[in-house]
Design an enzyme around this catalytic site. Structure first.
Site, PDB file in Angstrom:
ATOM      1  N   ASP A   1       0.833  -1.209   0.000  1.00  0.00           N
ATOM      2  CA  ASP A   1       0.000   0.000   0.000  1.00  0.00           C
ATOM      3  C   ASP A   1       0.867   1.258   0.000  1.00  0.00           C
ATOM      4  OD1 ASP A   1       0.828  -0.246   2.612  1.00  0.00           O
ATOM      5  OD2 ASP A   1      -1.181  -0.167   3.493  1.00  0.00           O
ATOM      6  N   SER A   2       2.200   1.065   0.063  1.00  0.00           N
ATOM      7  CA  SER A   2       3.127   2.183  -0.159  1.00  0.00           C
ATOM      8  C   SER A   2       2.907   2.788  -1.535  1.00  0.00           C
ATOM      9  CB  SER A   2       4.577   1.706  -0.020  1.00  0.00           C
ATOM     10  OG  SER A   2       4.813   0.590  -0.860  1.00  0.00           O
TER      11      SER A   2
ATOM     12  N   ASP B   1      -1.096  -6.010  -0.221  1.00  0.00           N
ATOM     13  CA  ASP B   1      -1.447  -5.413   1.067  1.00  0.00           C
ATOM     14  C   ASP B   1      -2.949  -5.190   1.152  1.00  0.00           C
ATOM     15  OD1 ASP B   1       0.543  -4.928   2.944  1.00  0.00           O
ATOM     16  OD2 ASP B   1       1.289  -3.159   1.877  1.00  0.00           O
TER      17      ASP B   1
ATOM     18  N   LYS C   1      -1.441  -9.440   2.703  1.00  0.00           N
ATOM     19  CA  LYS C   1      -0.649  -9.057   3.879  1.00  0.00           C
ATOM     20  C   LYS C   1      -1.499  -8.165   4.773  1.00  0.00           C
ATOM     21  CE  LYS C   1       3.140  -6.218   3.623  1.00  0.00           C
ATOM     22  NZ  LYS C   1       2.710  -5.029   4.391  1.00  0.00           N
TER      23      LYS C   1
ATOM     24  N   GLU D   1      -1.417  -5.910   8.468  1.00  0.00           N
ATOM     25  CA  GLU D   1      -0.611  -5.300   9.534  1.00  0.00           C
ATOM     26  C   GLU D   1      -1.201  -5.612  10.904  1.00  0.00           C
ATOM     27  OE1 GLU D   1       0.253  -1.136   9.102  1.00  0.00           O
ATOM     28  OE2 GLU D   1       0.945  -1.373   7.034  1.00  0.00           O
TER      29      GLU D   1
ATOM     30  N   GLU E   1       8.984  -4.814  10.344  1.00  0.00           N
ATOM     31  CA  GLU E   1       9.437  -3.499   9.851  1.00  0.00           C
ATOM     32  C   GLU E   1       9.928  -2.623  11.006  1.00  0.00           C
ATOM     33  OE1 GLU E   1       6.656  -1.427   7.317  1.00  0.00           O
ATOM     34  OE2 GLU E   1       7.960   0.345   7.214  1.00  0.00           O
TER      35      GLU E   1
HETATM   36  O1  KIV Z   1       3.492  -1.087   1.662  1.00  0.00           O
HETATM   37  C1  KIV Z   1       4.632  -1.556   1.604  1.00  0.00           C
HETATM   38  O2  KIV Z   1       5.395  -1.342   0.653  1.00  0.00           O
HETATM   39  C2  KIV Z   1       5.061  -2.411   2.703  1.00  0.00           C
HETATM   40  C3  KIV Z   1       6.538  -2.618   2.861  1.00  0.00           C
HETATM   41  C4  KIV Z   1       7.101  -1.416   3.519  1.00  0.00           C
HETATM   42  C5  KIV Z   1       6.848  -3.860   3.582  1.00  0.00           C
HETATM   43  O3  KIV Z   1       4.272  -2.854   3.470  1.00  0.00           O
END
Ligand code: KIV
Length: 262
Positions: free
Chosen positions: A43-44, A82, A111, A113, A180
């Site tokens: 989600d980055s 994510d 994924k 969190e 992280e």
């Molecule tokens: O969103 C992302 O790119 C991530 C990484 C920082 C692991 O979760």
């Protein structure tokens, strides 16, 4: 490269470190698939691709769009997506959103969190056929609630709490997890405390693999480079030089020359 299975990923525990990199589109996914084991549609992308200040506003539809693009570019690479902020607050919404990932994209896993506090969600997903990668330590989706992006593992209490999180994520059925922004010695202890691979970002070298955001490690993002990021090329400089050269050649009528015309 042959796509890794979940079994093959698990076997990389304390073996050859896993290589994970983010991608948000087909062009880069295709390039990364030549070496990386796993592509993360992080989600980055809301920052790197979307130009937003944080990850919080990305939607499920946007994540699915980018995931389909990545999977088209890298059909033979294991892809994790994510789950966006707010899409897994309870078991039902988590399952409905994760089900969209499997119905609407060929991605391999989601994924999530969170640690012990998200164990019930991870258990519900894994019990219903969704492969889950955990994400513990610094949680970007929690940065407002935590008052910033906080490095974890600075005290023994935090170290024990991270070990507790990792064990809860494993017990809930996750096949691997990201850790992280954690002190390197503590991340190594966390990795040793579970039997699934722990993939680090800003968490040192004592874990079972590494993940980096592609635009960071290729040097495309100039305003801020986190301490843990190694820039393998200065992408911003290379791109700017190339576009400047193109600009000069167009303005001087040197491009296109006879090699580039029909
Ligand atoms: O969103 C992302 O790119 C991530 C990484 C920082 C692991 O979760």
């Amino acid at each position: 490269m042959k796509k890794l299975t979940i079994g093959a990923i698990k076997k990389r525990k304390e073996a050859l470190p896993l290589v994970m990199i983010t991608a948000y589109d087909a062009i880069f996914a295709r390039l990364f698939s030549e070496s990386a084991d796993i592509i993360l549609v992080g989600d980055s992308l809301n920052m790197s691709f979307g130009g937003n200040p944080d990850t919080l506003s990305v939607t499920m539809d946007q994540m699915l769009y980018h995931t389909n693009a990545v999977c088209k570019g890298a059909p033979d690479t294991f892809v994790i997506i994510d789950m966006p902020f707010g899409t897994y607050t309870d078991e039902t919404s988590a399952f409905n959103n994760a089900m969209r990932v499997y119905r609407e994209t060929p991605a391999d896993a989601v994924k999530i969190e969170g640690g012990a506090d998200k164990a019930n969600i991870i258990r519900h997903l894994t019990a219903n056929g969704i492969a889950v990668c955990g994400h513990i330590g610094l949680l970007p989706q929690a940065f407002r609630a935590e008052g910033g992006y906080k490095i974890k593992g600075k005290t023994e209490d935090e170290a024990l709490s991270l070990i507790c999180d990792a064990q809860a994520v494993e017990a809930a059925g996750a096949f691997c997890m990201v850790i992280e922004g954690v002190k390197a010695d503590v991340a190594a202890r966390v990795a040793k405390s579970v039997s699934i691979p722990v993939i680090g970002i800003g968490a040192g070298n004592g874990v079972d693999g590494q993940v980096l955001v592609f635009s960071d490690m290729l040097g495309f993002y100039e305003p801020f480079v986190p301490k843990f990021v190694k820039q393998y090329i200065n992408g911003a400089k290379k791109v700017k030089e190339a576009v400047a050269a193109y600009t000069i050649e167009v303005q001087n009528r040197e491009f296109p020359d006879e090699n580039y015309i029909y």
